[in-house]
Design an enzyme around this catalytic site. Structure first.
Site, PDB file in Angstrom:
ATOM      1  N   SER A   4     -29.923 -71.566  26.407  1.00 37.55           N
ATOM      2  CA  SER A   4     -29.999 -70.495  25.419  1.00 37.55           C
ATOM      3  C   SER A   4     -30.695 -69.275  26.005  1.00 37.55           C
ATOM      4  CB  SER A   4     -30.736 -70.999  24.198  1.00 37.55           C
ATOM      5  OG  SER A   4     -30.132 -72.203  23.786  1.00 37.55           O
ATOM      6  N   GLY A   5     -30.871 -68.268  25.183  1.00 36.07           N
ATOM      7  CA  GLY A   5     -31.571 -67.069  25.636  1.00 36.07           C
ATOM      8  C   GLY A   5     -30.671 -66.111  26.381  1.00 36.07           C
ATOM      9  N   GLN A   6     -29.405 -66.076  26.001  1.00 39.65           N
ATOM     10  CA  GLN A   6     -28.442 -65.124  26.585  1.00 39.65           C
ATOM     11  C   GLN A   6     -28.428 -65.171  28.116  1.00 39.65           C
ATOM     12  OE1 GLN A   6     -30.593 -63.829  23.955  1.00 39.65           O
ATOM     13  NE2 GLN A   6     -28.972 -64.672  22.671  1.00 39.65           N
ATOM     14  N   GLY A   7     -28.647 -66.336  28.662  1.00 39.41           N
ATOM     15  CA  GLY A   7     -28.564 -66.477  30.114  1.00 39.41           C
ATOM     16  C   GLY A   7     -29.703 -65.848  30.880  1.00 39.41           C
ATOM     17  N   ARG A   8     -30.784 -65.518  30.177  1.00 36.69           N
ATOM     18  CA  ARG A   8     -31.934 -64.893  30.830  1.00 36.69           C
ATOM     19  C   ARG A   8     -32.474 -65.737  31.982  1.00 36.69           C
ATOM     20  NH1 ARG A   8     -36.426 -63.971  26.598  1.00 36.69           N
ATOM     21  NH2 ARG A   8     -34.784 -64.959  25.373  1.00 36.69           N
TER      22      ARG A   8
END
Ligand code: GTP
Length: 171
Positions: free
Chosen positions: A60-64
């Site tokens: 998760s986390g927009q691919g951060r």
């Protein structure tokens, strides 16, 4: 001797898909956590079950944290991808993450088995493994063995069957 070699299995999926709950079934009792708290930031969990070394993280986390988790791809001999079958809102996000995993050169160029847990099968809105495999276009995976298995990580239903399939593919 007869001792089988150790293998690394990656456990990936979105947050809230049930990874921690699922892994608790394979953890030694002293490691078993009763309260599963949501992962904050990038959190990697590692433990050993029989001859399998599990490394789990969430995508998760927009691919951060993508560059951090992708670092684990080259050393794994199998992948478990956990999907919340009842989370229709984020179904496309889950598919995108699975796709990005499959096209990563460290995964795409090797015939490693991919196990998908269609988790939360007990939830009324849950999609069946057949519907998920269609939506995820799993038949397009031609260079590796793959398998989709309905699971309930809370009761443990489906988990051993899935992991047995995976280890059979590796050994
Ligand atoms: P992060 O820790 O955020 O990365 O999530 P996770 O993928 O580890 O999910 P986690 O194991 O924390 O489960 C999320 C929630 O879903 C918890 O409240 C679990 O009890 C619940 N859950 C997990 N598996 C199932 C399942 O098969 N059925 C149902 N009904 N609930 C489940």
């Amino acid at each position: 001797g007869w001792r089988k070699r150790e293998v690394n299995v990656l456990v990936a999926g979105l947050d809230n898909s049930g990874k921690s709950t699922l892994l608790n079934h394979f953890k030694p009792d002293e490691y078993r956590t009763t309260d599963v708290v949501p992962t904050i930031g990038f959190n990697v969990e590692k433990f050993q079950y029989k001859n399998i070394s599990f490394t789990a993280f969430d995508m998760s986390g927009q691919g951060r944290y993508r560059n951090l988790w992708e670092h684990y791809y080259k050393d794994c001999q199998g992948v478990i991808f956990v999907v919340d079958s009842s989370d229709r809102l984020r179904f496309v996000v889950a598919k995108d993450e699975l796709d990005s995993l499959l096209i990563n050169p460290d995964v795409a160029t090797r015939a490693i088995p991919i196990l998908i847990f269609a988790n939360k099968m007990d939830v009324k809105e849950a999609m069946s493994p057949v519907r998920i495999s269609t939506a995820f276009e799993l038949e397009r995976i031609s260079s590796k063995p793959w398998h989709i298995c309905a699971s309930n990580a809370v009761t443990g239903e489906g988990l051993n069957e899935g992991v047995e399939w995976l280890t059979d593919q590796i050994w």
